[in-house]
Write an enzyme that holds these catalytic residues in place. Structure first.
Site, PDB file in Angstrom:
ATOM      1  N   ASP A   1     -13.759  -3.979 -11.313  1.00  0.00           N
ATOM      2  CA  ASP A   1     -13.778  -5.558 -11.315  1.00  0.00           C
ATOM      3  C   ASP A   1     -15.109  -6.095 -10.926  1.00  0.00           C
ATOM      4  O   ASP A   1     -15.275  -7.306 -11.722  1.00  0.00           O
ATOM      5  CB  ASP A   1     -12.920  -5.661  -9.693  1.00  0.00           C
ATOM      6  CG  ASP A   1     -11.442  -5.294  -9.740  1.00  0.00           C
ATOM      7  OD1 ASP A   1     -10.849  -5.583 -10.787  1.00  0.00           O
ATOM      8  OD2 ASP A   1     -11.180  -4.523  -8.950  1.00  0.00           O
TER       9      ASP A   1
ATOM     10  N   ARG B   1       2.455  -2.872   0.431  1.00  0.00           N
ATOM     11  CA  ARG B   1       2.308  -4.244   0.016  1.00  0.00           C
ATOM     12  C   ARG B   1       3.974  -4.739  -0.572  1.00  0.00           C
ATOM     13  O   ARG B   1       4.099  -5.829  -0.793  1.00  0.00           O
ATOM     14  CB  ARG B   1       1.433  -4.488  -1.050  1.00  0.00           C
ATOM     15  CG  ARG B   1       1.693  -3.341  -2.359  1.00  0.00           C
ATOM     16  CD  ARG B   1       0.298  -3.195  -3.107  1.00  0.00           C
ATOM     17  NE  ARG B   1      -0.347  -4.448  -3.585  1.00  0.00           N
ATOM     18  CZ  ARG B   1      -1.399  -4.674  -4.528  1.00  0.00           C
ATOM     19  NH1 ARG B   1      -1.941  -3.385  -4.823  1.00  0.00           N
ATOM     20  NH2 ARG B   1      -1.709  -5.516  -4.802  1.00  0.00           N
TER      21      ARG B   1
END
Length: 311
Positions: A253, A104
Site C-alpha cells: 500500500d 471483520r
C-alpha cells in the site's frame, strides 16, 4: 478539488510482540489498505479523501481521529450502528513471518453501499483508488466498487488479494469485469491472473491483454525484487530499495501511495517506480502499516549511509 479519493474498510489493529496464544502486550493502532494509501498520499502533500463506515464504538472513533490527524479528509465517512468496527490481530510468528487474524465478518464496513460512496466522488477527483479487498466484504461493498469505477475519474485498482476473505476464482469473477474501466492496474506477480483474461497464461500475455483492454498502466509488484511498470509506449523496472526489514505489512500500500503521488506530480514511468519503491522501503523499514511513511521532505533520507545521524 480532491487529488485522490478512496474508500474501504479501516480496522482497529492490535499487534502482538509475542505469539498471541501466550498473551502479553499488544499495540493498538488502525489498519486498512485504502487508508494506508490515503495517509501516504497526505504526507506527501496531496489532497486525499477516505470514505467508509465504522462502528458506533471507540475503535471507530480511533479510526476517524487517526485519519483526520494525518490530514485525510473524512467528511463522507460515518459511524454505523449495524456492526462494529473491524478488528485485525497481527503476530510476528517466526523470523520475518507475520500472521494476520481478522474479525471483520458483519462489521460496519460490510454494510457499505454505492450511496455511501458516490457523494464523495462528486465532483470526480483526479484519481479514484480502489482495491480488491472491498468487494470481498460482501455484495454491497462490491456494488460500491463497481459504481465508483464509473464516476468519470481515472481509476487505480490494486488487486490486493486476501485469501482469508475469498478464493481466487471468486476474486477473478469480480475483478476481471473492472479491467476496461481502469487507468492503472497494480498487482503482485501471483495476482495478475486475477485481473487478466483466463486465456492469458504468462505475465507478458496478461500485461498485453490488460493494455489491449484499455488499461493505461500495468504495475507489477515483485517484493524484494522491485517492481515493473508497462504502458503501450514502454516498460520500466526498478529494484527494491535496500533497507533493514522491520515490518513488511503495508509495504504494498505504501508502494501504491508513492506511485500515485508520482502520477499526480507528472513524473515519467521510471520516476513513478522510483518514488513507489522508496515509499515501500520506508514501510518495510518501520514498524506498523503506515506509521513510518515519509513526508515529501523525507524522500531522500534513504540516500544517507547506514547508521548515519542527521544533525
Amino acid at each position: 478539488m480532491i487529488d485522490v479519493a478512496t474508500f474501504g474498510e479501516t480496522m482497529a489493529s492490535l499487534r502482538a510482540r509475542d505469539p498471541i496464544r501466550l498473551g502479553g502486550a499488544m499495540r493498538l493502532s488502525v489498519a486498512g489498505a485504502e487508508s494506508t494509501v490515503a495517509i501516504g498520499l497526505a504526507r506527501l502533500g496531496h489532497r486525499v479523501r477516505w470514505t467508509g463506515l465504522v462502528g458506533e464504538d471507540e475503535t471507530g472513533e480511533l479510526v476517524l481521529r487517526t485519519l483526520r490527524a494525518e490530514g485525510v479528509e473524512v467528511s463522507h465517512a460515518r459511524s454505523d450502528p449495524r456492526g462494529p468496527t473491524g478488528l485485525m490481530l497481527l503476530e510476528r510468528r517466526v523470523g520475518e513471518l507475520t500472521r494476520v487474524i481478522y474479525h471483520r465478518a458483519g462489521s460496519a464496513a460490510s454494510f457499505l453501499r454505492p450511496e455511501d460512496v458516490l457523494p464523495a466522488l462528486d465532483p470526480p477527483p483526479t484519481i479514484v483508488h480502489v482495491t480488491g479487498i472491498t468487494p470481498a466484504l460482501g455484495p454491497g461493498p462490491a456494488a460500491a466498487v463497481r459504481a465508483a469505477v464509473e464516476c468519470g475519474a481515472r481509476v487505480c485498482l490494486d488487486v490486493n488479494h486476501r485469501s482469508r476473505l475469498w478464493g481466487r476464482e471468486e476474486a477473478a469473477r469480480a475483478l476481471r469485469p473492472l479491467a476496461p474501466r481502469l487507468s492503472i492496474a497494480v498487482a503482485s506477480e501471483d495476482e495478475l491472473e486475477l485481473l487478466a483474461p483466463p486465456q492469458a497464461l504468462t505475465e507478458a500475455e496478461r500485461v498485453a491483454a490488460l493494455l489491449e483492454a484499455g488499461v493505461a498502466e500495468v504495475v507489477v509488484k515483485r517484493g524484494a525484487e522491485g517492481a515493473s511498470a508497462y504502458t503501450a509506449a514502454g516498460t520500466a523496472h526498478r529494484p527494491a530499495r535496500p533497507v533493514r526489514v522491520a515490518d513488511v505489512v503495508g509495504a504494498g500500500d505504501a508502494f501504491v501511495a508513492g506511485y500515485l503521488s508520482a502520477v499526480l506530480d507528472g513524473l515519467d514511468l521510471a520516476g513513478r517506480l522510483d518514488r513507489a519503491t522508496t515509499t515501500a522501503a520506508f514501510a518495510v523499514g518501520s514498524p506498523g502499516d503506515w506509521e513510518g511513511l515519509p513526508a515529501r521532505g523525507e524522500l531522500d533520507l534513504l540516500a544517507a549511509p547506514p547508521g548515519a545521524t542527521l544533525r
